[in-house]
Enzyme design. Structure first.
Site, mmCIF file in Angstrom:
data_model
loop_
_atom_site.group_PDB
_atom_site.id
_atom_site.type_symbol
_atom_site.label_atom_id
_atom_site.label_comp_id
_atom_site.label_asym_id
_atom_site.label_seq_id
_atom_site.Cartn_x
_atom_site.Cartn_y
_atom_site.Cartn_z
ATOM 1 N N HIS A 158 -84.765 -25.769 -18.445
ATOM 2 C CA HIS A 158 -83.528 -26.481 -18.777
ATOM 3 C C HIS A 158 -83.867 -27.882 -19.292
ATOM 4 O O HIS A 158 -83.279 -28.362 -20.259
ATOM 5 C CB HIS A 158 -82.623 -26.596 -17.548
ATOM 6 C CG HIS A 158 -81.845 -25.363 -17.260
ATOM 7 N ND1 HIS A 158 -82.431 -24.160 -16.945
ATOM 8 C CD2 HIS A 158 -80.496 -25.120 -17.247
ATOM 9 C CE1 HIS A 158 -81.499 -23.247 -16.750
ATOM 10 N NE2 HIS A 158 -80.312 -23.812 -16.921
ATOM 11 N N GLN A 175 -30.880 -8.615 -6.043
ATOM 12 C CA GLN A 175 -32.259 -8.364 -5.639
ATOM 13 C C GLN A 175 -32.347 -7.106 -4.782
ATOM 14 O O GLN A 175 -33.235 -6.266 -4.971
ATOM 15 C CB GLN A 175 -32.805 -9.567 -4.847
ATOM 16 C CG GLN A 175 -34.264 -9.443 -4.510
ATOM 17 C CD GLN A 175 -35.117 -9.323 -5.757
ATOM 18 O OE1 GLN A 175 -35.012 -10.109 -6.669
ATOM 19 N NE2 GLN A 175 -35.935 -8.285 -5.818
ATOM 20 N N ASP A 179 -33.916 -12.339 -15.492
ATOM 21 C CA ASP A 179 -34.422 -10.958 -15.521
ATOM 22 C C ASP A 179 -34.328 -10.380 -16.926
ATOM 23 O O ASP A 179 -35.124 -9.527 -17.305
ATOM 24 C CB ASP A 179 -33.593 -10.076 -14.577
ATOM 25 C CG ASP A 179 -33.936 -10.305 -13.121
ATOM 26 O OD1 ASP A 179 -34.993 -10.886 -12.851
ATOM 27 O OD2 ASP A 179 -33.138 -9.894 -12.252
ATOM 28 N N HIS A 193 -32.780 -3.552 -6.242
ATOM 29 C CA HIS A 193 -34.033 -3.143 -6.895
ATOM 30 C C HIS A 193 -34.710 -2.002 -6.150
ATOM 31 O O HIS A 193 -35.260 -1.087 -6.760
ATOM 32 C CB HIS A 193 -35.010 -4.324 -7.009
ATOM 33 C CG HIS A 193 -34.879 -5.063 -8.288
ATOM 34 N ND1 HIS A 193 -35.067 -4.457 -9.502
ATOM 35 C CD2 HIS A 193 -34.569 -6.352 -8.559
ATOM 36 C CE1 HIS A 193 -34.876 -5.345 -10.470
ATOM 37 N NE2 HIS A 193 -34.558 -6.502 -9.921
ATOM 38 N N GLU A 205 -40.935 -14.941 -4.888
ATOM 39 C CA GLU A 205 -41.035 -14.580 -6.303
ATOM 40 C C GLU A 205 -39.919 -15.273 -7.106
ATOM 41 O O GLU A 205 -40.179 -15.930 -8.098
ATOM 42 C CB GLU A 205 -40.930 -13.054 -6.414
ATOM 43 C CG GLU A 205 -41.031 -12.531 -7.832
ATOM 44 C CD GLU A 205 -40.696 -11.042 -7.904
ATOM 45 O OE1 GLU A 205 -40.186 -10.484 -6.909
ATOM 46 O OE2 GLU A 205 -40.910 -10.451 -8.972
ATOM 47 N N HIS A 206 -38.675 -15.078 -6.662
ATOM 48 C CA HIS A 206 -37.527 -15.748 -7.296
ATOM 49 C C HIS A 206 -36.945 -16.739 -6.309
ATOM 50 O O HIS A 206 -36.763 -16.408 -5.134
ATOM 51 C CB HIS A 206 -36.423 -14.745 -7.639
ATOM 52 C CG HIS A 206 -36.864 -13.604 -8.499
ATOM 53 N ND1 HIS A 206 -37.253 -12.389 -7.988
ATOM 54 C CD2 HIS A 206 -36.983 -13.496 -9.848
ATOM 55 C CE1 HIS A 206 -37.589 -11.578 -8.975
ATOM 56 N NE2 HIS A 206 -37.443 -12.216 -10.118
#
Lengths: 431, 431
Positions: B416, B256, B357, B259, B323-324
């Site tokens: 209506h 991670q 991934d 990245h 996220e992960h």
């Protein structure tokens, strides 16, 4: 009602005929809403009381509506009203329960299991506008899916005084907290929380220009809250052939037109003769409406489109992307596979829009203003989120390793590769 | 890596320990992107060529990549690479096909049938960033669900020169048009269309601050395009007990961290001893990475949280909303029912993040930055929209009429009510 013959228009004239009016929020709304949000964030409950007094003309005794008040409201309502609300609640519940997703679980290759699981959004806030008449139907449309999704905390804001019908539905839907707050200040309170108001993760519901702008602002701030969908004026399109009943269509067009002067109302038909009869019927029925003035304003920009064929009617509808689409043709279901870009579709002579607005079971919170191309009819999915899960066995990882390693090399990501090779090496060493 | 003992922190210290860094896009990015968008809207292809020359340093011979170039790319790739990409394509296809929703159809009360139908979003645009290495995996993650959803037109933008791997996957996914355009100008071109570039309904894919800002701007304009989800720095959280292997965890944290310098990396464990071993393993493995410099920056703000128990680890994860989320405990599946607010979950020792991934089948486009509370892992649903349908029989309408009429009266909406009563009266007259 203005009428155009589609085949006689140029491409540009067609675009312009169906173009929606631009929504021009003045910079003053943006600034005013931004002020309200700042006030609520810094002064909390005090700001809410002050702003409610200013905008709604009442200073509520307490921000939160007590359980006693909710119970008292239910005692004041007629049995007839309670039964109607309960029937609508039952139908909407049935349709939204049917939307509970099947679990997804796949072994994509031996030892590699992928899943999709669904979880409720924990805390949601429902906004119910005030105005001349209460909107218990909107409480149903937001409260029922929140309840079925299993949201842990559901709160509701509406400007005071809150009508008995709204409190009764809030009870039916087991809403946890009801607050006497409306406008941009309600949106701000739910997005950021105050001493009394619970901060929520996502805010749902319609509102005026200030509410819409407040929703936009808090959804653009990651410390704020997500929102349901972009807003716009309400719309109906009717596709009809010469088998349709002109007075039914006129009633449907008017039930959209009475929503507000900015309502969009369009009839598309291959029958010029039906078009004329509908225009006459609209004029005749209009006179009897209590909201005739509003409906008349909406009708000023409404349109009858005379098409070459039913196929062309469908193409026009798919291009326009109406919020509500009513189909009154000889065989309406036969058209369904071709229909696209619509929020909710009403098939046949006996399916007026007002059935779906209130009680058939479908949701009346729908994408409008052309957002039907990408947004969905509000449903259970909007009160939930999907997470994915994967579980690899040791052999599964070994089998997948060459693919991951080759791709990680191509993308120049050493550590991604290493996270796999370190495990495969351990396996080979028998660790 | 910094380490904290959860139980010793005050509530405020806990919040601050897990607080994400603010994303501060300068006003200059907003203005620069707004300029680029205006240029593309007014000058079309010419602006694209000029901006590409300015930002990417190349003036492509043509904006659109020809079929011959795409075919040639596939001939240049090694068999090994093609096999890896095809295996990933197969797995991702299997998992996303399993997400095709069941049709929903319910008779909520006699003669009242409600349905939910799904349609592909017609035109979608995929953005694939450039940079030091190509990202064919992202083409798979966006192209496969677009293909399975049945989108009519799928276009792809990426800054030139576009790598062979990307063109090969574009071919696998049957992408209709590939353009040599990157940055905010690519987002603008897809949102508004140019002479060459097709206007799309929704734009997907990651990118730098300019791409993110361009997506935000076009999604706030109703004439622009919808977007997939808000962006933020990538994150991983690992929950591990003393049964976990420190070097596996270290490899996952580093995959991670590599990245980008803004990557968020957190280990949560009840074992202080494991925390120490992981910190040591990270240092040892870091040295061998080609992107060690980037990873080191990310690690500077990374965290090891020592919790009281696995239950507390789960609570911390649900609060943070990673996220992960990688779970390396004795019985990771037992924790799954309690896990919430995560984009993608990796269960057990043999499920590294890099499997997901690239190639396990799950999507790697995930909500981050706390948006896991309300947004979903990218899936088939994001390339589709849900419409509702209702069809009432004459008797169905008669049965529902009292409910609709009572509610329309409460809401003060005459027309209506009239849309229902005019039909019931016709039925009673035997029309």
């Amino acid at each position: 009602m203005k009428s155009v013959v589609w085949q006689s228009l140029t491409e540009e004239q067609r675009e312009s005929a169906l173009e929606r009016p631009a929504i021009t929020e003045g910079a003053n709304i943006t600034a005013a809403v931004s002020d309200v949000i700042n006030k609520v964030r810094t002064q909390g409950d005090n700001a809410l009381l002050e702003l409610t007094e200013k905008f709604d003309g009442v200073r509520p005794e307490s921000i939160r509506v007590s359980q006693e008040e909710i119970d008292a409201a239910s005692e004041r309502l007629s049995e007839k009203m309670k039964q109607a609300l309960e029937q609508a609640y039952t139908n909407i519940s049935l349709f939204h329960k049917a939307q509970i997703p099947q679990p997804v679980k796949v072994e994509t290759q031996p030892g590699v299991v992928c899943e999709q699981v669904t979880r409720p959004i924990n805390k949601v806030g429902l906004y119910i506008p005030g105005g001349s008449a209460p909107l218990p139907s909107t409480v149903l449309m937001l409260g029922v899916p929140a309840q079925i999704a299993g949201c842990q905390k559901v709160v509701l804001c509406s400007p005071p005084p809150i009508a008995d019908e709204i409190l009764y539905v809030a009870k039916l839907c087991n809403i946890d907290e009801v607050y006497n707050i409306g406008g941009g200040q309600a949106v701000a309170a739910m997005a950021y929380g105050t001493e009394t108001v619970t901060k929520v993760d996502k805010i749902f519901g319609p509102g005026n220009a200030y509410v819409t702008e407040a929703k936009r602002q808090v959804s653009n701030d990651f410390r704020g809250a997500a929102i349901d969908m972009p807003a716009g004026p309400s719309e109906v399109m009717v596709i009809a052939d010469d088998s349709a009943k002109a007075d039914f269509i006129a009633a449907d067009l008017l039930s959209q037109a009475e929503h507000g002067p900015d309502s969009q109302v369009v009839l598309v038909t291959p029958s010029a003769e039906l078009g004329e009869r509908v225009a006459d019927a609209v004029q005749a029925q209009l006179k009897e409406l209590s909201r005739a003035e509003i409906a008349e304003k909406a009708l000023a920009s409404s349109l009858i489109v005379i098409a070459d064929s039913i196929e062309q009617c469908v193409a026009i509808s798919n291009y326009y992307g109406p919020e509500h689409l009513i189909v009154q043709t000889r065989d309406p279901r036969a058209l369904l596979p071709e229909l696209d870009n619509a929020g909710s579709i009403f098939l046949g002579d006996w399916s007026p829009e007002s059935a779906g607005d209130y009680a058939s079971g479908t949701n009346h919170v729908l994408p409008t203003y052309g957002y039907t191309r990408t947004y969905s009819s509000l449903g259970l999915a909007d009160f939930s989120k999907r997470m994915t899960v994967q579980e690899l066995s040791a052999d599964g990882l070994k089998g997948l390793a060459p693919t991951v390693v080759t791709m990680a090399e191509a993308e120049g990501l050493d550590a991604h590769k290493r996270a796999v090779t370190i495990r495969v090496e351990a396996l080979e060493k028998g660790e």
